[in-house]
Motif scaffolding. Structure first.
Motif, short mmCIF file in Angstrom:
data_model
loop_
_atom_site.label_atom_id
_atom_site.label_comp_id
_atom_site.label_asym_id
_atom_site.label_seq_id
_atom_site.Cartn_x
_atom_site.Cartn_y
_atom_site.Cartn_z
N PHE A 167 0.82 -1.20 0.00
CA PHE A 167 0.00 0.00 0.00
C PHE A 167 0.86 1.26 0.00
O PHE A 167 0.52 2.24 -0.66
CB PHE A 167 -0.99 0.00 1.18
CG PHE A 167 -2.09 1.00 0.99
CD1 PHE A 167 -3.10 0.76 0.05
CD2 PHE A 167 -2.13 2.16 1.72
CE1 PHE A 167 -4.12 1.69 -0.15
CE2 PHE A 167 -3.14 3.09 1.54
CZ PHE A 167 -4.14 2.85 0.60
N LEU B 191 1.73 1.81 -3.53
CA LEU B 191 0.62 2.40 -4.28
C LEU B 191 0.50 3.89 -4.02
O LEU B 191 0.28 4.68 -4.94
CB LEU B 191 -0.70 1.70 -3.92
CG LEU B 191 -0.90 0.29 -4.45
CD1 LEU B 191 -2.18 -0.32 -3.88
CD2 LEU B 191 -0.95 0.29 -5.97
N VAL B 192 0.65 4.28 -2.76
CA VAL B 192 0.57 5.70 -2.42
C VAL B 192 1.72 6.47 -3.06
O VAL B 192 1.51 7.53 -3.67
CB VAL B 192 0.53 5.90 -0.88
CG1 VAL B 192 0.69 7.38 -0.51
CG2 VAL B 192 -0.77 5.34 -0.30
N THR C 167 1.13 6.81 -6.76
CA THR C 167 0.07 7.78 -7.02
C THR C 167 0.59 9.20 -6.86
O THR C 167 0.32 10.07 -7.70
CB THR C 167 -1.13 7.54 -6.09
OG1 THR C 167 -1.60 6.20 -6.28
CG2 THR C 167 -2.26 8.51 -6.39
N ILE D 129 -6.28 5.73 -6.18
CA ILE D 129 -6.02 4.33 -5.83
C ILE D 129 -7.30 3.51 -5.98
O ILE D 129 -7.26 2.40 -6.52
CB ILE D 129 -5.42 4.21 -4.42
CG1 ILE D 129 -4.01 4.80 -4.39
CG2 ILE D 129 -5.39 2.74 -3.97
CD1 ILE D 129 -3.39 4.89 -3.02
N THR E 199 -7.31 0.42 -8.59
CA THR E 199 -7.32 -0.91 -7.98
C THR E 199 -8.73 -1.48 -7.78
O THR E 199 -8.86 -2.66 -7.48
CB THR E 199 -6.62 -0.91 -6.60
OG1 THR E 199 -7.40 -0.10 -5.70
CG2 THR E 199 -5.20 -0.40 -6.70
#
Length: 111
Positions: free
Chosen positions: A9, A12-13, A16, A33, A37
């Motif tokens: 995660f 992902l952050v 982004t 996100i 996702t």
């Protein structure tokens, strides 16, 4: 700086934030996100991850200008630091290396 290993995660952050150049703020990060996702993302979780990434020196933040639309409040914008960019590249290299070891036959019949 704390450890530079990042979880899924966190990655992902970071990705982004990187994709938004210098316009990433928490609500936009959540929305993006979720869009990519198709999983529900809680704002509080994103805030915790942002704090953790900032503690690890993987991101930096700055306050934007106060706006009338936000009742005079200011948005906090995030950018990936040099250390964050290095951590992302390391994670990508590790994943690419693992992917390259998987025989194509493993995915036969999968579309």
């Amino acid at each position: 700086m704390k450890g530079t290993n990042i979880g899924e995660f966190e990655e992902l952050v970071l990705l982004t934030i990187a994709s938004q150049i210098d316009q990433a703020y928490s609500v936009l990060i959540c929305d993006e996100i979720e869009r990519v996702t198709s999983r529900k993302v809680k704002l509080g979780v994103v805030h915790s991850v942002l704090n953790r990434l900032e503690d690890k020196d993987l991101i930096v933040s700055r306050l934007g200008e106060a706006t009338r639309a936000r009742g005079g409040r200011r948005k906090r914008f995030f950018e990936v630091s040099q250390a964050g960019k290095a951590a992302l590249l390391k994670a990508k290299e590790q994943r690419d290396q693992l992917w390259s070891t998987i025989p194509e036959v493993v995915f036969d019949g999968i579309k």
